[in-house]
Write an enzyme that holds these catalytic residues in place. Structure first.
Site, mmCIF file in Angstrom:
data_model
loop_
_atom_site.group_PDB
_atom_site.id
_atom_site.type_symbol
_atom_site.label_atom_id
_atom_site.label_comp_id
_atom_site.label_asym_id
_atom_site.label_seq_id
_atom_site.Cartn_x
_atom_site.Cartn_y
_atom_site.Cartn_z
ATOM 1 N N HIS A 137 -34.271 -27.320 -13.915
ATOM 2 C CA HIS A 137 -33.685 -28.603 -13.501
ATOM 3 C C HIS A 137 -32.236 -28.718 -13.961
ATOM 4 O O HIS A 137 -31.398 -29.282 -13.265
ATOM 5 C CB HIS A 137 -34.530 -29.767 -14.027
ATOM 6 N N ASP A 138 -31.939 -28.166 -15.143
ATOM 7 C CA ASP A 138 -30.551 -28.199 -15.593
ATOM 8 C C ASP A 138 -29.668 -27.437 -14.612
ATOM 9 O O ASP A 138 -28.673 -27.957 -14.106
ATOM 10 C CB ASP A 138 -30.434 -27.584 -17.000
ATOM 11 N N ASP A 180 -47.923 -15.210 -16.487
ATOM 12 C CA ASP A 180 -48.352 -13.891 -16.011
ATOM 13 C C ASP A 180 -48.501 -13.913 -14.496
ATOM 14 O O ASP A 180 -48.233 -14.925 -13.848
ATOM 15 C CB ASP A 180 -49.665 -13.485 -16.703
ATOM 16 N N SER A 189 -26.834 -31.258 -18.318
ATOM 17 C CA SER A 189 -26.856 -32.668 -17.896
ATOM 18 C C SER A 189 -28.277 -33.223 -17.949
ATOM 19 O O SER A 189 -28.475 -34.422 -18.153
ATOM 20 C CB SER A 189 -26.257 -32.842 -16.496
ATOM 21 N N PRO A 223 -36.164 -28.992 -5.401
ATOM 22 C CA PRO A 223 -37.069 -28.916 -4.252
ATOM 23 C C PRO A 223 -38.335 -29.752 -4.470
ATOM 24 O O PRO A 223 -38.823 -29.854 -5.588
ATOM 25 C CB PRO A 223 -37.407 -27.426 -4.165
ATOM 26 N N HIS A 275 -44.909 -21.314 -12.273
ATOM 27 C CA HIS A 275 -46.084 -22.178 -12.102
ATOM 28 C C HIS A 275 -47.363 -21.462 -12.545
ATOM 29 O O HIS A 275 -48.459 -21.953 -12.307
ATOM 30 C CB HIS A 275 -46.185 -22.650 -10.648
ATOM 31 N N GLY A 331 -25.207 -27.402 -12.000
ATOM 32 C CA GLY A 331 -24.997 -26.171 -12.755
ATOM 33 C C GLY A 331 -25.614 -26.252 -14.147
ATOM 34 O O GLY A 331 -26.020 -27.315 -14.616
ATOM 35 N N VAL A 339 -29.086 -28.784 -10.877
ATOM 36 C CA VAL A 339 -28.379 -30.057 -10.689
ATOM 37 C C VAL A 339 -27.039 -29.974 -11.438
ATOM 38 O O VAL A 339 -26.996 -30.067 -12.661
ATOM 39 C CB VAL A 339 -29.231 -31.243 -11.200
HETATM 40 C C1 HEM Z 1 -39.850 -23.286 -5.645
HETATM 41 C C2 HEM Z 1 -39.708 -24.592 -5.680
HETATM 42 C C3 HEM Z 1 -40.345 -25.446 -6.740
HETATM 43 C C4 HEM Z 1 -41.027 -26.588 -6.517
HETATM 44 C C5 HEM Z 1 -41.281 -27.253 -5.167
HETATM 45 C C6 HEM Z 1 -41.494 -27.060 -7.799
HETATM 46 C C7 HEM Z 1 -42.212 -28.219 -8.003
HETATM 47 C C8 HEM Z 1 -42.814 -28.591 -9.190
HETATM 48 C C9 HEM Z 1 -43.602 -29.775 -9.383
HETATM 49 C C10 HEM Z 1 -43.843 -30.843 -8.328
HETATM 50 C C11 HEM Z 1 -44.075 -29.755 -10.651
HETATM 51 C C12 HEM Z 1 -45.023 -30.738 -11.317
HETATM 52 C C13 HEM Z 1 -44.391 -32.041 -11.707
HETATM 53 C C14 HEM Z 1 -45.469 -32.976 -12.194
HETATM 54 O O1 HEM Z 1 -46.125 -33.592 -11.346
HETATM 55 O O2 HEM Z 1 -45.690 -33.077 -13.406
HETATM 56 C C15 HEM Z 1 -43.589 -28.550 -11.264
HETATM 57 C C16 HEM Z 1 -43.873 -28.153 -12.551
HETATM 58 C C17 HEM Z 1 -43.328 -27.052 -13.146
HETATM 59 N N1 HEM Z 1 -42.353 -26.236 -12.611
HETATM 60 FE FE1 HEM Z 1 -41.760 -26.181 -10.685
HETATM 61 N N2 HEM Z 1 -41.100 -26.191 -8.776
HETATM 62 C C18 HEM Z 1 -40.382 -25.201 -8.181
HETATM 63 C C19 HEM Z 1 -39.734 -24.146 -8.819
HETATM 64 C C20 HEM Z 1 -39.755 -23.967 -10.172
HETATM 65 C C21 HEM Z 1 -38.909 -23.047 -10.897
HETATM 66 C C22 HEM Z 1 -37.812 -22.200 -10.252
HETATM 67 C C23 HEM Z 1 -39.269 -23.117 -12.199
HETATM 68 C C24 HEM Z 1 -38.704 -22.398 -13.398
HETATM 69 C C25 HEM Z 1 -37.917 -21.352 -13.345
HETATM 70 C C26 HEM Z 1 -40.357 -24.064 -12.294
HETATM 71 C C27 HEM Z 1 -41.060 -24.351 -13.434
HETATM 72 C C28 HEM Z 1 -42.043 -25.299 -13.530
HETATM 73 C C29 HEM Z 1 -42.895 -25.444 -14.700
HETATM 74 C C30 HEM Z 1 -42.921 -24.541 -15.906
HETATM 75 C C31 HEM Z 1 -43.693 -26.567 -14.468
HETATM 76 C C32 HEM Z 1 -44.721 -27.182 -15.429
HETATM 77 C C33 HEM Z 1 -44.026 -28.152 -16.325
HETATM 78 C C34 HEM Z 1 -44.926 -28.825 -17.361
HETATM 79 O O3 HEM Z 1 -45.993 -28.313 -17.701
HETATM 80 O O4 HEM Z 1 -44.496 -29.877 -17.860
HETATM 81 N N3 HEM Z 1 -40.598 -24.583 -11.063
HETATM 82 N N4 HEM Z 1 -42.797 -27.867 -10.357
HETATM 83 C C1 LIG Z 2 -51.136 -10.995 -23.408
HETATM 84 O O1 LIG Z 2 -50.513 -9.828 -22.895
HETATM 85 C C2 LIG Z 2 -51.165 -8.608 -23.226
HETATM 86 C C3 LIG Z 2 -50.394 -7.436 -22.674
HETATM 87 O O2 LIG Z 2 -49.119 -7.774 -22.269
HETATM 88 C C4 LIG Z 2 -52.579 -8.611 -22.686
HETATM 89 O O3 LIG Z 2 -53.239 -7.420 -23.062
HETATM 90 C C5 LIG Z 2 -53.327 -9.834 -23.217
HETATM 91 O O4 LIG Z 2 -54.593 -9.920 -22.617
HETATM 92 C C6 LIG Z 2 -52.549 -11.105 -22.897
HETATM 93 N N1 LIG Z 2 -53.209 -12.251 -23.500
HETATM 94 C C7 LIG Z 2 -53.542 -13.315 -22.802
HETATM 95 C C8 LIG Z 2 -54.158 -14.444 -23.543
HETATM 96 O O5 LIG Z 2 -53.358 -13.396 -21.602
#
Ligand code: HEM
Ligand SMILES: *[C@@H]1O[C@H](CO)[C@@H](O)[C@H](O)[C@H]1NC(C)=O
Ligand SMILES: *[C@@H]1O[C@H](CO)[C@@H](O)[C@H](O)[C@H]1NC(C)=O
Ligand SMILES: *[C@@H]1O[C@H](CO)[C@@H](O)[C@H](O)[C@H]1NC(C)=O
Length: 324
Positions: free
Chosen positions: A69-70, A253, A79, A162, A192, A75, A73
């Site tokens: 998000h940083d 993973d 922000s 997005p 995700h 760059g 929006v």
């Molecule tokens: C491809 C387009 C993307 C869309 C449409 C999208 C959309 C969303 C939405 C709607 C949520 C959940 C918000 C909520 O209801 O709590 C979410 C969560 C999340 N997104 Fe994305 N996202 C996208 C790309 C990305 C990218 C590029 C990243 C990181 C590099 C990312 C990382 C995450 C993570 C880690 C969560 C979970 C956050 C949490 O557990 O609090 N997403 N995303």
């Molecule tokens: C963490 O990663 C290692 C190898 O990269 C894998 O063997 C192990 O099962 C993973 N642990 C979890 C909880 O996914």
């Protein structure tokens, strides 16, 4: 995606420096940027992030998302960390969180090198460290970002971030505006693989897909039933959390990509990556965990270079612009 943005000017100073602070210069980014300036910076930030995540691992995904998000929006200029009535972080439906972890890392690095490490850099290191905590592979993080002086409004942020009902054409276009390829878009969606979303962004797929088909046919039927139990067709659904990768919600993973192929993508924008012929093969190639890990780090480096500023300040407190 329109260039128009409403800007909350923070101080009068903004007017003076806005032009130069906007100058984009990716060449200011370097690996081991703090080796001379503050040799312990990366280690101290990592220790602080790990200590916070040991208390609550659920923030790890949140931190990775904060960097997205940083960077999308205005760059990568921190922000998203600015407090205020109508700033990016104040969007209720976006559910951004994890700010305390960034604060802890910033406080730790300020204690050893005051005024040296920008908040945008702290966030970039913290995102990598969060990935490591999620059993992911780390990557070399470039440093040298300056912090921006303006916070963007919720509405401005929504133009760049997005939405989860976009189709692949829209997703590709959204990332292309930021200089990222379709493949990088798919790879980064692998974030995700950990973290949570909220039911309000899923209920339309479950109960109101179309007049003829209330449930999105691209959902695996059993998974759809599981989601319906979790996300009732009622106002309460707005606040119910659901894991984005039901197989391994706390690991970064390739299970996310296996899940898409099994039609278990939580959002329409996730499942579309498998359904669309332009991205199906990319999804399949990322079933390979080692390939995903290496491409994810590369894509995070590219994302971390979006709109980087050569000038700007190094905030003392990530939540507010320095005024003196
Ligand atoms: C491809 C387009 C993307 C869309 C449409 C999208 C959309 C969303 C939405 C709607 C949520 C959940 C918000 C909520 O209801 O709590 C979410 C969560 C999340 N997104 Fe994305 N996202 C996208 C790309 C990305 C990218 C590029 C990243 C990181 C590099 C990312 C990382 C995450 C993570 C880690 C969560 C979970 C956050 C949490 O557990 O609090 N997403 N995303
Ligand atoms: C963490 O990663 C290692 C190898 O990269 C894998 O063997 C192990 O099962 C993973 N642990 C979890 C909880 O996914
Ligand atoms: C971890 O943090 C999340 C919010 O980021 C919160 O909802 C949850 O209750 C916390 N868990 C614990 C054990 O404190
Ligand atoms: C269902 O979808 C239609 C068409 O998109 C929309 O007009 C309607 O408001 C939706 N109903 C609910 C309950 O969300």
């Amino acid at each position: 995606m329109a260039p128009t943005r409403s800007i909350l000017s923070v101080v009068a100073l903004t007017l003076l420096v806005h032009g130069s602070a906007d100058a984009v210069n990716q060449n200011c980014l370097k690996d081991q940027f703090y080796d001379q300036l503050c040799p312990d910076a990366e280690r101290v930030i990592q220790n602080a992030v790990f200590a916070e995540l040991d208390k609550n691992l659920s923030n790890a995904a949140a931190i990775i998302r904060l960097q997205f998000h940083d960077c999308f929006v205005g760059g990568c200029e921190a922000s998203v960390l600015l407090d205020g009535d109508d700033t990016e972080k104040s969007s209720v439906s976006a559910h951004l969180r994890g700010f305390e972890v960034v604060d802890a890392a910033k406080t730790a690095v300020e204690a050893i090198c005051p005024g040296v490490v920008s908040c945008a850099d702290v966030l970039a290191y913290a995102a990598r460290d969060s990935a490591i905590k999620l059993n992911g592979t780390g990557w070399a993080v470039q440093g040298g970002r300056r912090d921006g002086l303006v916070a963007f409004s919720v509405a401005a942020a929504e133009e760049d971030i997005p939405s989860p009902d976009l189709d692949v054409t829209q997703l590709i276009a959204n990332f292309a505006v930021k200089g990222l390829s379709a493949r990088q878009m798919v790879v980064l969606s692998g974030s995700h693989s950990s973290g949570v979303g909220h039911c309000d962004k899923v209920v339309a797929r479950l109960y109101n897909f179309s007049a003829a088909r209330p449930t999105d046919p691209s959902l695996d039927p059993e998974y759809a039933e599981e989601l319906k139990r979790r996300c009732p067709n009622a106002p309460v659904a707005k606040s119910v959390e659901v894991a984005m990768d039901s197989a391994t919600p706390q690991t970064l993973d390739s299970d996310y990509f296996l899940g898409l192929t099994a039609r278990k993508g939580l959002f329409a924008s996730d499942q579309a990556l498998f359904e669309d012929r332009r991205t199906t093969d990319i999804v399949a190639s990322l079933h390979d965990g080692r390939r995903f890990a290496s491409e994810f780090g590369e894509a995070m480096r590219a994302m971390g270079a979006i709109g980087v500023r050569a000038r700007g300040q190094i905030r003392r407190n990530c939540r507010k612009v320095n005024t003196w």
